[in-house]
Write a protein that holds these residues in place. Structure first.
Motif, PDB file in Angstrom:
ATOM      1  N   ALA A  53       0.818  -1.215   0.000  1.00 29.23           N
ATOM      2  CA  ALA A  53       0.000   0.000   0.000  1.00 29.23           C
ATOM      3  C   ALA A  53       0.848   1.260   0.000  1.00 29.23           C
ATOM      4  CB  ALA A  53      -0.934  -0.007   1.210  1.00 29.23           C
ATOM      5  N   ILE A  54       2.014   1.229   0.675  1.00 29.68           N
ATOM      6  CA  ILE A  54       2.838   2.437   0.708  1.00 29.68           C
ATOM      7  C   ILE A  54       4.001   2.389  -0.281  1.00 29.68           C
ATOM      8  CG2 ILE A  54       2.203   2.965   3.077  1.00 29.68           C
ATOM      9  CD1 ILE A  54       5.007   1.985   3.918  1.00 29.68           C
ATOM     10  N   LEU A  55       4.187   1.238  -0.938  1.00 32.57           N
ATOM     11  CA  LEU A  55       5.226   1.151  -1.963  1.00 32.57           C
ATOM     12  C   LEU A  55       4.709   1.562  -3.340  1.00 32.57           C
ATOM     13  CD1 LEU A  55       6.987  -2.198  -0.953  1.00 32.57           C
ATOM     14  CD2 LEU A  55       7.956   0.099  -0.798  1.00 32.57           C
ATOM     15  N   ILE A  56       3.456   1.200  -3.637  1.00 29.94           N
ATOM     16  CA  ILE A  56       2.883   1.574  -4.930  1.00 29.94           C
ATOM     17  C   ILE A  56       2.778   3.096  -5.011  1.00 29.94           C
ATOM     18  CG2 ILE A  56       0.802   1.514  -6.356  1.00 29.94           C
ATOM     19  CD1 ILE A  56       0.304  -1.289  -5.419  1.00 29.94           C
ATOM     20  N   ASN A  57       3.457   3.677  -5.983  1.00 23.76           N
ATOM     21  CA  ASN A  57       3.485   5.138  -6.142  1.00 23.76           C
ATOM     22  C   ASN A  57       3.930   5.842  -4.866  1.00 23.76           C
ATOM     23  OD1 ASN A  57       2.678   4.996  -8.819  1.00 23.76           O
ATOM     24  ND2 ASN A  57       0.514   5.152  -8.305  1.00 23.76           N
ATOM     25  N   SER A  88      13.763  -4.574   2.603  1.00 24.39           N
ATOM     26  CA  SER A  88      14.371  -5.314   1.491  1.00 24.39           C
ATOM     27  C   SER A  88      14.141  -4.628   0.148  1.00 24.39           C
ATOM     28  CB  SER A  88      13.800  -6.733   1.428  1.00 24.39           C
ATOM     29  OG  SER A  88      12.441  -6.722   1.001  1.00 24.39           O
ATOM     30  N   ARG A  89      13.329  -3.573   0.133  1.00 25.17           N
ATOM     31  CA  ARG A  89      12.997  -2.897  -1.111  1.00 25.17           C
ATOM     32  C   ARG A  89      13.967  -1.754  -1.386  1.00 25.17           C
ATOM     33  NH1 ARG A  89      10.571  -7.091  -0.889  1.00 25.17           N
ATOM     34  NH2 ARG A  89       8.382  -7.381  -1.459  1.00 25.17           N
ATOM     35  N   GLN A  90      14.254  -1.541  -2.684  1.00 23.82           N
ATOM     36  CA  GLN A  90      15.234  -0.553  -3.089  1.00 23.82           C
ATOM     37  C   GLN A  90      14.576   0.646  -3.775  1.00 23.82           C
ATOM     38  OE1 GLN A  90      18.517  -0.800  -2.283  1.00 23.82           O
ATOM     39  NE2 GLN A  90      17.813  -2.613  -1.146  1.00 23.82           N
ATOM     40  N   PRO A  91      14.955   1.867  -3.364  1.00 29.40           N
ATOM     41  CA  PRO A  91      14.423   3.059  -4.039  1.00 29.40           C
ATOM     42  C   PRO A  91      14.867   3.096  -5.489  1.00 29.40           C
ATOM     43  CG  PRO A  91      16.276   3.613  -2.615  1.00 29.40           C
ATOM     44  CD  PRO A  91      15.926   2.182  -2.312  1.00 29.40           C
ATOM     45  N   ALA A  92      14.008   3.652  -6.317  1.00 29.73           N
ATOM     46  CA  ALA A  92      14.231   3.771  -7.759  1.00 29.73           C
ATOM     47  C   ALA A  92      14.125   2.433  -8.472  1.00 29.73           C
ATOM     48  CB  ALA A  92      15.579   4.424  -8.077  1.00 29.73           C
ATOM     49  N   GLN A  93      13.942   1.362  -7.704  1.00 30.52           N
ATOM     50  CA  GLN A  93      13.705   0.043  -8.297  1.00 30.52           C
ATOM     51  C   GLN A  93      12.343  -0.499  -7.886  1.00 30.52           C
ATOM     52  OE1 GLN A  93      16.924  -2.737  -7.628  1.00 30.52           O
ATOM     53  NE2 GLN A  93      18.483  -1.159  -7.847  1.00 30.52           N
ATOM     54  N   ASP A  94      12.080  -0.488  -6.576  1.00 33.41           N
ATOM     55  CA  ASP A  94      10.831  -1.039  -6.058  1.00 33.41           C
ATOM     56  C   ASP A  94       9.795   0.034  -5.730  1.00 33.41           C
ATOM     57  OD1 ASP A  94      11.775  -3.780  -6.035  1.00 33.41           O
ATOM     58  OD2 ASP A  94      13.053  -3.177  -4.374  1.00 33.41           O
ATOM     59  N   PHE A  95      10.223   1.266  -5.625  1.00 36.14           N
ATOM     60  CA  PHE A  95       9.290   2.372  -5.401  1.00 36.14           C
ATOM     61  C   PHE A  95       9.944   3.658  -5.884  1.00 36.14           C
ATOM     62  CE2 PHE A  95      11.816   1.881  -1.604  1.00 36.14           C
ATOM     63  CZ  PHE A  95      12.160   3.171  -1.235  1.00 36.14           C
ATOM     64  N   GLY A  96       9.109   4.636  -6.149  1.00 36.64           N
ATOM     65  CA  GLY A  96       9.593   5.869  -6.744  1.00 36.64           C
ATOM     66  C   GLY A  96       9.650   7.025  -5.765  1.00 36.64           C
ATOM     67  N   PRO A  97       9.915   8.225  -6.277  1.00 33.99           N
ATOM     68  CA  PRO A  97      10.050   9.417  -5.428  1.00 33.99           C
ATOM     69  C   PRO A  97       8.697  10.065  -5.132  1.00 33.99           C
ATOM     70  CG  PRO A  97      10.467  10.010  -7.688  1.00 33.99           C
ATOM     71  CD  PRO A  97      10.230   8.512  -7.685  1.00 33.99           C
ATOM     72  N   ILE A  98       8.732  11.015  -4.227  1.00 33.42           N
ATOM     73  CA  ILE A  98       7.580  11.886  -4.014  1.00 33.42           C
ATOM     74  C   ILE A  98       7.462  12.799  -5.228  1.00 33.42           C
ATOM     75  CG2 ILE A  98       6.574  13.637  -2.512  1.00 33.42           C
ATOM     76  CD1 ILE A  98       6.776  10.852  -1.265  1.00 33.42           C
ATOM     77  N   ILE A  99       6.234  13.105  -5.613  1.00 30.58           N
ATOM     78  CA  ILE A  99       6.013  13.712  -6.920  1.00 30.58           C
ATOM     79  C   ILE A  99       6.503  15.160  -7.025  1.00 30.58           C
ATOM     80  CG2 ILE A  99       3.662  14.467  -6.380  1.00 30.58           C
ATOM     81  CD1 ILE A  99       2.953  13.662  -9.297  1.00 30.58           C
ATOM     82  N   THR A 100       6.438  15.930  -5.945  1.00 36.75           N
ATOM     83  CA  THR A 100       6.879  17.329  -6.001  1.00 36.75           C
ATOM     84  C   THR A 100       7.693  17.669  -4.759  1.00 36.75           C
ATOM     85  OG1 THR A 100       4.943  18.235  -4.863  1.00 36.75           O
ATOM     86  CG2 THR A 100       4.792  17.995  -7.274  1.00 36.75           C
ATOM     87  N   ALA A 101       8.489  18.715  -4.857  1.00 36.92           N
ATOM     88  CA  ALA A 101       9.278  19.165  -3.712  1.00 36.92           C
ATOM     89  C   ALA A 101       8.390  19.628  -2.548  1.00 36.92           C
ATOM     90  CB  ALA A 101      10.231  20.281  -4.142  1.00 36.92           C
ATOM     91  N   PRO A 102       7.305  20.377  -2.798  1.00 31.64           N
ATOM     92  CA  PRO A 102       6.442  20.765  -1.675  1.00 31.64           C
ATOM     93  C   PRO A 102       5.826  19.556  -0.960  1.00 31.64           C
ATOM     94  CG  PRO A 102       6.034  22.189  -3.551  1.00 31.64           C
ATOM     95  CD  PRO A 102       6.926  21.093  -4.045  1.00 31.64           C
ATOM     96  N   GLN A 103       5.439  18.531  -1.721  1.00 35.54           N
ATOM     97  CA  GLN A 103       4.872  17.347  -1.089  1.00 35.54           C
ATOM     98  C   GLN A 103       5.945  16.595  -0.302  1.00 35.54           C
ATOM     99  OE1 GLN A 103       1.857  16.501  -0.616  1.00 35.54           O
ATOM    100  NE2 GLN A 103       2.297  14.522   0.367  1.00 35.54           N
ATOM    101  N   PHE A 104       7.150  16.534  -0.834  1.00 33.58           N
ATOM    102  CA  PHE A 104       8.290  15.933  -0.142  1.00 33.58           C
ATOM    103  C   PHE A 104       8.499  16.619   1.205  1.00 33.58           C
ATOM    104  CE2 PHE A 104      12.987  15.972   0.498  1.00 33.58           C
ATOM    105  CZ  PHE A 104      13.229  14.603   0.551  1.00 33.58           C
TER     106      PHE A 104
END
Length: 206
Positions: A53-57, A88-104
């Motif tokens: 649920a928190i890895l998808i997008n 065990s999950r890797q960023p940029a492989q198993d999940f992506g970034p936050i969509i905008t800097a303000p949301q980050f």
């Protein structure tokens, strides 16, 4: 722009080829409930579902079940299993970034507030310090525990890779927690009978 039946937009002066389907965003912090009746197999399934649920997008999905309501006796074990998956999950492989800097910045600010209000960061909770993720808007998949109903983390939507775990002792308490948020649409319940979805406020059986 008028919106017709079925969510279709019908702007004046357009042909059918110009019509676009619209899906309005309704922010919420949806609950998933796990009872102690869930055996080992169901706990594994619940852990995988919660992590997914928190890895998808990176949790940036309106229907993501980001509040995890767990019967107190199985919370620690379930959080441990979720943590093993997330770590065990890797960023940029198993999940992506936050969509905008303000949301980050918002996600990080809400994590800071959660800590200040007394929540415990059981998994993740930080940005990345090296590699590609350090140069992007990546937040570690995070699990918060010891969250009280009146905390910001329980009541507002992170819209990021953050799972808020809250224990309950009775079915009535679970229902109260599930229905107690600023915004809510659906709930998911996992027990020995599998997963159930509900689109209305939950109620205990009569």
């Amino acid at each position: 722009m008028p919106i017709g039946p079925g969510g279709y937009a019908h702007p004046q002066g357009t042909t059918s080829a110009d019509v676009r389907r619209r899906s309005p965003r309704s922010g919420c912090s949806l609950p998933a409930c796990v009872s102690r009746r869930a055996d080992t197999t169901h706990l594994d399934g619940a852990a995988k579902a919660a992590a997914t649920a928190i890895l998808i997008n990176s949790g940036q999905v309106c229907s993501a079940t980001t509040r995890l309501l767990v019967e107190r006796s199985v919370q620690d074990e379930l959080v441990r299993r979720i943590g093993a998956i997330l770590e065990s999950r890797q960023p940029a492989q198993d999940f992506g970034p936050i969509i905008t800097a303000p949301q980050f910045d918002k996600v990080l600010a809400m994590l800071d507030t959660a800590r200040q209000e007394g929540a415990h960061v059981a998994v993740g909770g930080h940005t990345y310090e090296e590699g590609v993720p350090e140069r992007g808007l990546y937040v570690q998949p995070t699990v918060l525990t010891e969250v009280k109903p009146d905390m910001q983390a329980a009541r507002e939507e992170f819209f990021g890779p953050v799972l808020v775990a809250m224990p309950f002792d009775t079915a009535d308490e679970a229902v109260t927690l599930a229905n107690d948020a600023e915004r809510k649409e659906r709930a998911r319940i996992r027990s020995e009978k599998g997963i159930r979805w509900g689109g209305r406020p939950l109620k205990t059986a009569a």
